[in-house]
Motif scaffolding. Structure first.
Motif, PDB file in Angstrom:
ATOM      1  N   GLY A 238       0.817  -1.214   0.000  1.00  0.00           N
ATOM      2  CA  GLY A 238       0.000   0.000   0.000  1.00  0.00           C
ATOM      3  C   GLY A 238       0.846   1.256   0.000  1.00  0.00           C
ATOM      4  O   GLY A 238       0.593   2.194  -0.769  1.00  0.00           O
TER       5      GLY A 238
ATOM      6  N   LEU B 264      -1.091  -1.028  -5.473  1.00  0.00           N
ATOM      7  CA  LEU B 264      -2.382  -1.396  -4.898  1.00  0.00           C
ATOM      8  C   LEU B 264      -2.943  -2.681  -5.502  1.00  0.00           C
ATOM      9  O   LEU B 264      -3.746  -3.363  -4.865  1.00  0.00           O
ATOM     10  CB  LEU B 264      -3.367  -0.243  -5.081  1.00  0.00           C
ATOM     11  CG  LEU B 264      -2.964   1.049  -4.337  1.00  0.00           C
ATOM     12  CD1 LEU B 264      -3.976   2.143  -4.603  1.00  0.00           C
ATOM     13  CD2 LEU B 264      -2.838   0.797  -2.846  1.00  0.00           C
TER      14      LEU B 264
ATOM     15  N   ARG C  64      -4.150  -5.640  -3.142  1.00  0.00           N
ATOM     16  CA  ARG C  64      -5.485  -6.239  -3.207  1.00  0.00           C
ATOM     17  C   ARG C  64      -5.405  -7.759  -3.373  1.00  0.00           C
ATOM     18  O   ARG C  64      -6.142  -8.509  -2.726  1.00  0.00           O
ATOM     19  CB  ARG C  64      -6.266  -5.609  -4.357  1.00  0.00           C
ATOM     20  CG  ARG C  64      -7.722  -6.020  -4.431  1.00  0.00           C
ATOM     21  CD  ARG C  64      -8.515  -5.109  -5.352  1.00  0.00           C
ATOM     22  NE  ARG C  64      -7.870  -4.948  -6.654  1.00  0.00           N
ATOM     23  CZ  ARG C  64      -7.292  -3.808  -7.059  1.00  0.00           C
ATOM     24  NH1 ARG C  64      -7.282  -2.745  -6.284  1.00  0.00           N
ATOM     25  NH2 ARG C  64      -6.723  -3.735  -8.253  1.00  0.00           N
TER      26      ARG C  64
ATOM     27  N   TYR D 220      -5.497   2.664   0.036  1.00  0.00           N
ATOM     28  CA  TYR D 220      -6.386   3.352  -0.908  1.00  0.00           C
ATOM     29  C   TYR D 220      -6.474   4.849  -0.597  1.00  0.00           C
ATOM     30  O   TYR D 220      -6.392   5.696  -1.484  1.00  0.00           O
ATOM     31  CB  TYR D 220      -7.781   2.737  -0.852  1.00  0.00           C
ATOM     32  CG  TYR D 220      -7.927   1.432  -1.607  1.00  0.00           C
ATOM     33  CD1 TYR D 220      -7.498   1.310  -2.923  1.00  0.00           C
ATOM     34  CD2 TYR D 220      -8.506   0.325  -1.005  1.00  0.00           C
ATOM     35  CE1 TYR D 220      -7.636   0.119  -3.618  1.00  0.00           C
ATOM     36  CE2 TYR D 220      -8.646  -0.879  -1.687  1.00  0.00           C
ATOM     37  CZ  TYR D 220      -8.199  -0.973  -2.991  1.00  0.00           C
ATOM     38  OH  TYR D 220      -8.337  -2.151  -3.681  1.00  0.00           O
TER      39      TYR D 220
ATOM     40  N   HIS E 275      -3.510   7.112  -1.511  1.00  0.00           N
ATOM     41  CA  HIS E 275      -3.370   7.412  -2.939  1.00  0.00           C
ATOM     42  C   HIS E 275      -4.651   8.026  -3.517  1.00  0.00           C
ATOM     43  O   HIS E 275      -4.904   7.950  -4.726  1.00  0.00           O
ATOM     44  CB  HIS E 275      -2.968   6.150  -3.700  1.00  0.00           C
ATOM     45  CG  HIS E 275      -1.617   5.634  -3.287  1.00  0.00           C
ATOM     46  ND1 HIS E 275      -0.442   6.192  -3.726  1.00  0.00           N
ATOM     47  CD2 HIS E 275      -1.270   4.629  -2.439  1.00  0.00           C
ATOM     48  CE1 HIS E 275       0.579   5.543  -3.178  1.00  0.00           C
ATOM     49  NE2 HIS E 275       0.102   4.595  -2.395  1.00  0.00           N
TER      50      HIS E 275
ATOM     51  N   LEU F  82      -7.757   7.323  -3.491  1.00  0.00           N
ATOM     52  CA  LEU F  82      -8.795   6.488  -4.100  1.00  0.00           C
ATOM     53  C   LEU F  82      -9.944   6.374  -3.102  1.00  0.00           C
ATOM     54  O   LEU F  82     -10.213   5.318  -2.525  1.00  0.00           O
ATOM     55  CB  LEU F  82      -8.224   5.116  -4.462  1.00  0.00           C
ATOM     56  CG  LEU F  82      -7.085   5.115  -5.492  1.00  0.00           C
ATOM     57  CD1 LEU F  82      -6.494   3.731  -5.644  1.00  0.00           C
ATOM     58  CD2 LEU F  82      -7.596   5.629  -6.829  1.00  0.00           C
TER      59      LEU F  82
ATOM     60  N   GLU G  20     -12.876   3.806  -3.700  1.00  0.00           N
ATOM     61  CA  GLU G  20     -12.490   2.434  -3.385  1.00  0.00           C
ATOM     62  C   GLU G  20     -12.404   2.234  -1.874  1.00  0.00           C
ATOM     63  O   GLU G  20     -12.750   1.166  -1.356  1.00  0.00           O
ATOM     64  CB  GLU G  20     -11.148   2.096  -4.043  1.00  0.00           C
ATOM     65  CG  GLU G  20     -11.207   1.914  -5.551  1.00  0.00           C
ATOM     66  CD  GLU G  20     -11.098   3.238  -6.290  1.00  0.00           C
ATOM     67  OE1 GLU G  20     -11.233   4.298  -5.643  1.00  0.00           O
ATOM     68  OE2 GLU G  20     -10.894   3.205  -7.518  1.00  0.00           O
ATOM     69  N   THR G  21     -11.942   3.267  -1.191  1.00  0.00           N
ATOM     70  CA  THR G  21     -11.871   3.191   0.275  1.00  0.00           C
ATOM     71  C   THR G  21     -13.249   2.957   0.861  1.00  0.00           C
ATOM     72  O   THR G  21     -13.438   2.100   1.744  1.00  0.00           O
ATOM     73  CB  THR G  21     -11.268   4.484   0.856  1.00  0.00           C
ATOM     74  OG1 THR G  21      -9.997   4.726   0.270  1.00  0.00           O
ATOM     75  CG2 THR G  21     -11.115   4.380   2.367  1.00  0.00           C
TER      76      THR G  21
END
Length: 708
Positions: free
Chosen positions: A441, A446, A450, A472, A475, A477, A480-481
């Motif tokens: 991470g 990522l 994942r 997440y 960066h 995102l 997605e978080t």
């Protein structure tokens, strides 16, 4: 035919049924007994047993009992088998108590097969037989078999003794069979064994093992006269449950009760002091250890060094380390760790290099010192040395290497560690798995994060989810978080750290509704609204344009943290509640909270928006005069903006000349633009000249429409 089978054969064909009658002693038997006893006095147990084994006549039962006892204490399994063989060969009907001694001896020697075979072949058993076999199972790591045998014993109608119950409780604690422990507890009460300090201490132990400290403490308080073992159990249980303060408190009560502690009890109390950073309590225990002459005990002295190092008192730790009793591997390692974690890396390395021997723990202690203070290059060099000198790498080592990999963003190093994890079977270690997840991470890979996250689905815990969510969020995102957070709720309960991460993601994408849902979830499930969560909620509501919600949360929070004040001040500014910014700052001063550079920046931004030039100048001057804050670049930029927007060009010119450094290119460009807007050509020409000198390829000229 083995000894147990032979015993069964002899007993079936015996004509005598007198169980405990001693065999007749001939003159030859008396001479053999004397010879055997003489060898035993000289410590020659093997020679004594050889004489017995070659004897064609049975000897006195007390001699067999003594031989079994000595075989058990010295773990002499071969001699024990010879003694049993001679007993059953030459005694038609050996007494049950001697066969019980044989079972106990096999148990203490770890030969459970021999013990169980003899137990099964016994035609007559008493309570001692069952107790010996149950104890043998319990003490040799077979708690399930011990409990199963106890169940058969109870069904056979044989009453258990205090020793049997004690062994059964130990087995219950080993397999965490609380339901069975409670049933056994009931039998103890039924049979009238209440008041037995051994059994009551066992109850304290088993309830504590289950984490039921209130029940464990209740059982301890019911002991009329707790002995040193009882006190050791309760101190240890509190320590294992991470209740260090209670462990120290119980130790102090033990001292007041005038019960001399075991060395392990003193050690446990010192470890408890380390866990709560209780240096004062640790010093008091040290004084007591000196008083009862336990300071020189190796276990106690090592614990004292560990306590002093973890509490940051390296001077006292060093004095303890100079004692002869402290020159052991544990103490060396504790000193290296103490110096390393207190920032004295050079001293730690010198001590490490002097160590007469090292373990993986020693290497990890030194490596931890490097990583704790972000000395990444030194950590890599030390790791290279470690791999040259030892291959004893454990999960702690791998976690530290992955920490280095994350810090220096070296994804290749992380992948090498990942390969090592697979090759050496560390992938089942959750600490290593989570460290790998964190590394991927932080290094921005990522996809690998994942994939690995799903690969450890059978292991992962709350930390695993947090590492993925943080990756997440780091960066940006945020969507997605949020998606992963909702999935997390179906598997494990989040922590405050989780909520802080997710609320920050909500703030980044202005997701008000999810933010409200998370807030409601925390309230419904009684989560603690600590300062981090409060700040995250204030930030989320502020960025989502719900400033009134943010203010409502702020008003009921602990207002002792300057970061929370800064979040609220900046939140009001971004929501154009400029008057509220100034009001909050006044309230902050009344509460006695000292502002920092972020606070002043928020005030200056509000002054710019409101055009409060005088007020802004006062706050800027108060940074050094009143709050002892050195102005930063952004503060000077804010003052330039404040003077320029308000048309105070003479004051702006004076301010620029008094700055302790030359204006940056960005400052000059802004001054140039402000002079264009305010038509202040003199200062504008100066700014243009400065810019042309810095960058002659792009000419600046005052009065033009385009300043670039």
């Amino acid at each position: 035919m083995n000894a147990a089978s032979f015993l069964n054969h002899v007993l079936r064909n015996a004509t005598s049924t007198t169980g405990h009658r001693k065999p007749p002693q001939s003159t030859n038997a008396k001479n053999l007994t004397a010879a055997i006893l003489n060898h035993l006095r000289l410590g020659r147990i093997s020679k004594a047993v050889s004489i017995l084994f070659s004897s064609p006549v049975p000897l006195d039962f007390s001699l067999y009992a003594r031989l079994f006892q000595l075989c058990a204490s010295s773990r002499a399994i071969v001699e024990a088998r010879k003694v049993e063989s001679h007993l059953v060969t030459f005694t038609p009907n050996p007494p049950t108590f001697l066969l019980n001694r044989a079972i106990e001896t096999y148990g203490k020697c770890g030969c459970l097969a021999d013990a169980r075979e003899l137990f099964d072949e016994m035609p007559r058993r008493d309570g001692g037989s069952w107790n010996a076999m149950i104890t043998a199972y319990s003490h040799n790591g077979c708690p399930g078999k011990a409990l199963d045998l106890f169940s058969h014993m109870h069904k056979s109608g044989i009453y258990a003794s205090e020793v049997t119950f004690s062994s059964v409780f130990g087995s219950c604690a080993s397999v965490l069979a609380l339901w069975l422990a409670k049933q056994v507890h009931g039998l103890i009460v039924k049979y009238g064994f209440c008041g037995n300090v051994i059994l009551e201490s066992s109850l304290v132990h088993v309830y504590g093992k289950w984490g039921m400290m209130s029940e464990s403490r209740r059982m301890f308080d019911e002991i009329e006269n707790p002995n040193s073992v009882s006190w050791n159990v309760i101190v240890r249980r509190y320590l294992e449950m991470k209740e260090g303060e209670q462990a120290v408190l119980m130790f102090s009560k033990m001292v007041r009760a005038k019960v001399r502690p075991l060395n392990h009890t003193v050690s446990n109390a010192l470890v408890a002091c380390s866990s709560i950073h209780g240096l004062k309590e640790g010093v008091q225990i040290h004084g007591y250890a000196i008083k009862i002459n336990l300071e020189v005990d190796e276990i106690v002295s090592s614990s004292l060094i560990d306590m002093y190092t973890k509490c940051g008192d390296m001077e006292s730790a060093s004095l303890m380390f100079k004692l002869p009793s402290s020159k052991n591997l544990i103490a060396w390692t504790a000193m290296v760790s103490g110096y390393g974690m207190s920032g004295k890396i050079r001293e730690a390395r010198e001590l490490f290099d002097e160590m007469p021997e090292r373990t993986t723990v020693s290497w990890n202690a030194m490596l931890s010192g490097y990583t704790h203070f972000s000395k990444w290059n030194e950590a890599l060099d030390f790791l290279s040395l470690m791999l040259k000198e030892t291959r004893a790498v454990d999960h702690v080592t791998l976690g530290l290497v992955l920490k280095v990999s994350s810090a220096i963003m070296d994804i290749e190093l992380g992948k090498q560690v990942h390969g090592y994890v697979y090759r050496h079977g560390f992938y089942c270690n959750l600490l290593v798995s989570n460290a790998l997840l964190d590394m991927y991470g932080k290094c921005g890979n990522l996809r690998c994060a994942r994939v690995w996250f799903y690969a450890i689905s059978h292991l992962r815990d709350e930390v695993s989810w947090n590492n993925l969510l943080t990756g997440y969020a780091r960066h940006e995102l945020s969507e997605e978080t949020m998606t992963m957070f909702w999935k997390m709720l179906g598997e494990t309960m989040p922590s405050n750290f989780t909520f802080a991460t997710v609320l920050a993601a909500c703030a980044n994408i202005f997701a008000l509704e999810p933010g409200k849902q998370i807030h409601g979830f925390m309230i419904r499930n009684d989560y603690e609204m600590d300062i981090v969560i409060t700040g995250a909620l204030v930030d989320m509501y502020s960025k989502c344009r719900c400033i009134d919600y943010a203010l409502a949360i702020f008003k009921v929070a602990d207002l002792s943290d300057v970061i929370l004040w800064n979040s609220m001040i900046l939140g009001c500014f971004h929501n154009r509640r400029y008057e509220k910014v100034l009001e909050l700052f006044m309230l902050m001063e009344n509460e006695g909270i000292k502002p920092d550079h972020v606070t002043i920046q928020g005030i200056l931004l509000a002054c710019i928006a409101e055009g409060c030039v005088e007020l802004g100048r006062q706050y800027f001057d108060s940074m050094t005069d009143k709050y002892c804050i050195i102005p930063r670049l952004e503060h000077y930029q804010s003052m330039i903006e404040l003077y320029g927007r308000s048309g105070w060009m003479d004051e702006l010119e004076d301010f620029i000349k008094k700055m302790p450094f030359e204006p940056t290119e960005a400052m000059l460009i802004r001054i140039f633009d402000l002079c264009q807007e305010q038509k202040h050509f003199k200062l504008g020409e100066w700014a243009a000249d400065q810019l042309n000198r810095l960058n002659p390829t792009i000419p600046f000229q005052i009065g033009t429409a385009d300043s670039t």
